[in-house]
Write a protein that holds these residues in place. Structure first.
Motif, PDB file in Angstrom:
ATOM      1  N   CYS A  44      12.872 -18.892 -10.675  1.00  0.00           N
ATOM      2  CA  CYS A  44      13.690 -19.245 -11.832  1.00  0.00           C
ATOM      3  C   CYS A  44      13.018 -20.384 -12.572  1.00  0.00           C
ATOM      4  CB  CYS A  44      15.097 -19.637 -11.412  1.00  0.00           C
ATOM      5  SG  CYS A  44      15.204 -21.190 -10.513  1.00  0.00           S
ATOM      6  N   SER A  53      19.653 -16.438 -16.092  1.00  0.00           N
ATOM      7  CA  SER A  53      20.108 -16.151 -14.728  1.00  0.00           C
ATOM      8  C   SER A  53      20.645 -14.727 -14.620  1.00  0.00           C
ATOM      9  CB  SER A  53      21.191 -17.146 -14.302  1.00  0.00           C
ATOM     10  OG  SER A  53      20.674 -18.447 -14.187  1.00  0.00           O
ATOM     11  N   CYS A  72      20.481 -19.202 -10.893  1.00  0.00           N
ATOM     12  CA  CYS A  72      21.923 -19.403 -11.007  1.00  0.00           C
ATOM     13  C   CYS A  72      22.328 -20.829 -10.646  1.00  0.00           C
ATOM     14  CB  CYS A  72      22.691 -18.389 -10.164  1.00  0.00           C
ATOM     15  SG  CYS A  72      22.458 -16.693 -10.698  1.00  0.00           S
TER      16      CYS A  72
END
Length: 161
Positions: A44, A53, A72
């Motif tokens: 990420c 996300s 996330c």
């Protein structure tokens, strides 16, 4: 990637959708890894909103062979999110459920405008670059239900060409 595979030095690929050219190029990298028995981590970006996300969660839906997944983090790393409902992994790393069509998130147009204005990129201010202007245009023109559609990637020449 091909060189690392050819030399036999690639055990894992850390695929970051935001760094690999988007959703479809990331899927192509995953397919290459799968063909050559290279494991995958879905990485990420620090500071990603729930929109990116959600793209990662959709990636996990179509690539069940991912070994590890990040993302996330939402409000853990952001002062706020442009999504109406932020996404976070649950207890034990369970991914959140995506509702609706497209990426499954709703953009809060007011929050988007607040963040854009705070950074000096509101409707009257200059965007950082052409990609930011496109993002603002796309996210502020979502359908009436607020869902972010899955958009095809545009092929743009690199700056200066």
């Amino acid at each position: 990637m091909h060189a690392a595979i050819g030399l036999g030095v690639a055990d894992f690929f850390n695929i970051r959708i935001g760094k690999c050219g988007g959703f479809l190029p990331s899927l192509r990298i995953a397919a290459l890894a799968r063909r050559h028995n290279v494991r995958i981590q879905l990485g990420c970006m620090v500071g990603e909103t729930s929109v990116l996300s959600a793209a990662g969660l959709r990636f996990l839906e179509v690539c069940p062979f991912v070994t590890w997944a990040e993302g996330c983090f939402g409000r853990f790393l952001l002062r706020g999110d442009i999504a109406s409902k932020g996404l976070r992994f649950g207890y034990g790393g369970r991914p959140p459920r995506l509702d609706g069509a497209g990426w499954g998130v709703r953009v809060d147009a007011e929050r988007l405008e607040e963040f854009a204005a705070a950074e000096g990129h509101g409707a009257d201010g200059p965007p950082v670059g052409p990609h930011h202007a496109d993002l603002l245009r796309v996210l502020t023109s979502v359908p009436g239900d607020g869902h972010v559609p899955i958009l095809p990637l545009s092929r743009r020449p690199p700056p200066g060409r």
